[in-house]
Enzyme design. Structure first.
Site, PDB file in Angstrom:
ATOM      1  CG  LEU A 204      -2.064  -0.952   1.321  1.00 22.75           C
ATOM      2  CD1 LEU A 204      -2.656  -0.931   2.725  1.00 22.75           C
ATOM      3  CD2 LEU A 204      -3.123  -0.605   0.291  1.00 22.75           C
ATOM      4  CG  HIS A 205       2.804   3.125  -3.091  1.00 24.53           C
ATOM      5  ND1 HIS A 205       2.415   2.035  -3.822  1.00 24.53           N
ATOM      6  CD2 HIS A 205       3.099   4.102  -3.988  1.00 24.53           C
ATOM      7  CE1 HIS A 205       2.471   2.320  -5.101  1.00 24.53           C
ATOM      8  NE2 HIS A 205       2.875   3.567  -5.235  1.00 24.53           N
ATOM      9  NE  ARG A 206      -1.114   3.714  -7.677  1.00 20.98           N
ATOM     10  CZ  ARG A 206      -0.417   4.457  -8.503  1.00 20.98           C
ATOM     11  NH1 ARG A 206      -0.451   5.780  -8.374  1.00 20.98           N
ATOM     12  NH2 ARG A 206       0.314   3.926  -9.462  1.00 20.98           N
ATOM     13  N   PRO A 207      -1.340   7.727  -2.313  1.00 17.92           N
ATOM     14  CG  PRO A 207      -0.374   9.812  -2.792  1.00 17.92           C
ATOM     15  CD  PRO A 207      -0.472   8.403  -3.310  1.00 17.92           C
ATOM     16  CG  ASP A 277      -1.512   1.014  -3.471  1.00 19.09           C
ATOM     17  OD1 ASP A 277      -0.339   0.610  -3.588  1.00 19.09           O
ATOM     18  OD2 ASP A 277      -1.867   1.798  -2.565  1.00 19.09           O
TER      19      ASP A 277
END
Length: 374
Positions: A204-207, A277
């Site tokens: 998970l990393h997308r803003p 993601d």
């Protein structure tokens, strides 16, 4: 031979640019590797370069983080004097990060041909900064290297000409295949006491997923439900670490430190399921034949769904969990898109060098005026 600047600003860019650099240098071109410093962590950077066998950058711009406007401005003001100094015959940009757009803008305004590797990808989600970067970078480029046929179709539909568009294949897969044996020799499963096929891997990393506490909590709830079926290993991205502490972690989710390239490929290759993601992971899991669930509402890589092992599940926890259970019970067959064969970098180098060697060629302004007037 020509002098060509290859630009990279974030970790995924180096996976994409290395096959192009190698192919250009094998054909005698002078390649200048520029690291903009958009994303930089000394420890991870060193591991990553060592894993890829990538030489140190020739120039490091050290632009650092900031808002989209600040990053774009810093990269442009640092890159412009370098272009003036080196007077390159072409600038190669890859992917869709802020550095890609910023350096394409500088090169185009300097009259230097821009080649965009990974052109034509479209999510059609204008809430994603990457979508804006992709579209504008393609507009500034006269050589457009698409990784898959849908990218070619998108570019043609937008009015680009066939002499600009080249179906090259996927450079990420070049790097994957070149390093797969070394990755599979990693001892990371032993270090983490994991068994092949005995865990799910999540990122998970997308803003849009991690900046909103409610959304992050919902996704963690979904991962917690998946963890009832099998353990979920979650490498902690720097953006996510602090937020995870606040959100709380369901049982069965195991946090591990960020992995280097080889270790992460090893984790993907042996996972029973990947939930992500990330754009690049959609491609890598397709090449590896590992089921992937993409926790986003859109993807710029639809070929990983139509011809790969990826399923676009959105961000609704019930749908994520339901689809995960279906995929665990009946995994998709391995399918690899055409030209994801490990030779995309060679095809790109051949086209770029032939373009630069042509006695008469269209300049950027010629192509853009033609597109506008078509």
């Amino acid at each position: 031979m020509p002098r060509i600047i290859c630009v990279a600003g974030a970790r995924p860019n180096f996976m994409k640019v290395k096959p192009v650099m190698d192919a250009l240098e094998a054909r005698g071109a002078e390649v200048v590797l520029v690291h903009t410093g958009q994303h930089y962590d000394a420890a991870m950077n060193d591991v990553f370069f060592a894993d890829l066998g990538l030489r140190a950058p020739d120039r490091h711009l050290g632009t650092g983080s900031g808002t989209h406007a600040e990053q774009t401005a810093r990269v442009m003001t640092a890159f412009e004097p370098l272009v003036d100094e080196l007077r390159p015959d072409a600038v190669v940009v890859v992917g869709d990060v802020t550095s890609t757009l910023a350096c394409a803008l500088v090169a185009a305004k300097a009259g230097v041909p821009v080649a965009h590797v990974e052109a034509g990808l479209r999510s059609r989600d204008w809430a994603m900064p990457e979508e804006i970067n992709r579209v504008v970078t393609d507009r500034l480029s006269e050589l457009l290297f698409a990784p898959s046929p849908d990218g070619v179709d998108n570019l043609r539909a937008e009015g680009y000409h066939d002499d600009q568009i080249h179906l090259a294949g996927n450079v990420m897969i070049d790097t994957l295949y070149a390093n797969l044996d070394r990755a599979l020799a990693s001892d990371i499963l032993h270090r983490y006491e994991l068994t092949p096929g005995g865990y799910a891997l999540a990122t998970l990393h997308r803003p849009a997923n991690v900046d909103d506490p409610a959304m992050l909590g919902a996704l963690l709830t979904a991962l917690g439900e998946v963890a009832r079926e099998l353990p979920v290993v979650l490498p902690v991205h720097p953006r996510t670490a602090a937020r995870l502490e606040l959100a709380g972690l369901p049982a069965g989710i195991r946090l591990v430190p960020p992995a280097g390239y080889l270790d992460f490929i090893a984790l993907q290759a042996s996972a029973r399921l990947v939930l992500t993601d990330s754009g690049g992971i959609q491609e890598e899991t397709t090449a590896l034949g590992v089921p992937c669930l993409t926790m986003r509402d859109s993807t710029e890589r639809p070929i990983t769904v139509t011809e790969g092992t990826n399923t676009l599940v959105g961000r609704d926890p019930a749908r994520i969990v339901g689809t995960a259970r279906q995929v665990l019970a009946s995994p998709p067959a391995k399918r690899a898109p055409a030209l994801w064969d490990g030779h995309a970098g060679d095809r790109i180098a051949d086209v770029l060098l032939a373009y630069l060697a042509a006695p008469v060629r269209l300049r950027p302004t010629d192509l853009r005026e033609t597109v506008v007037g078509s």
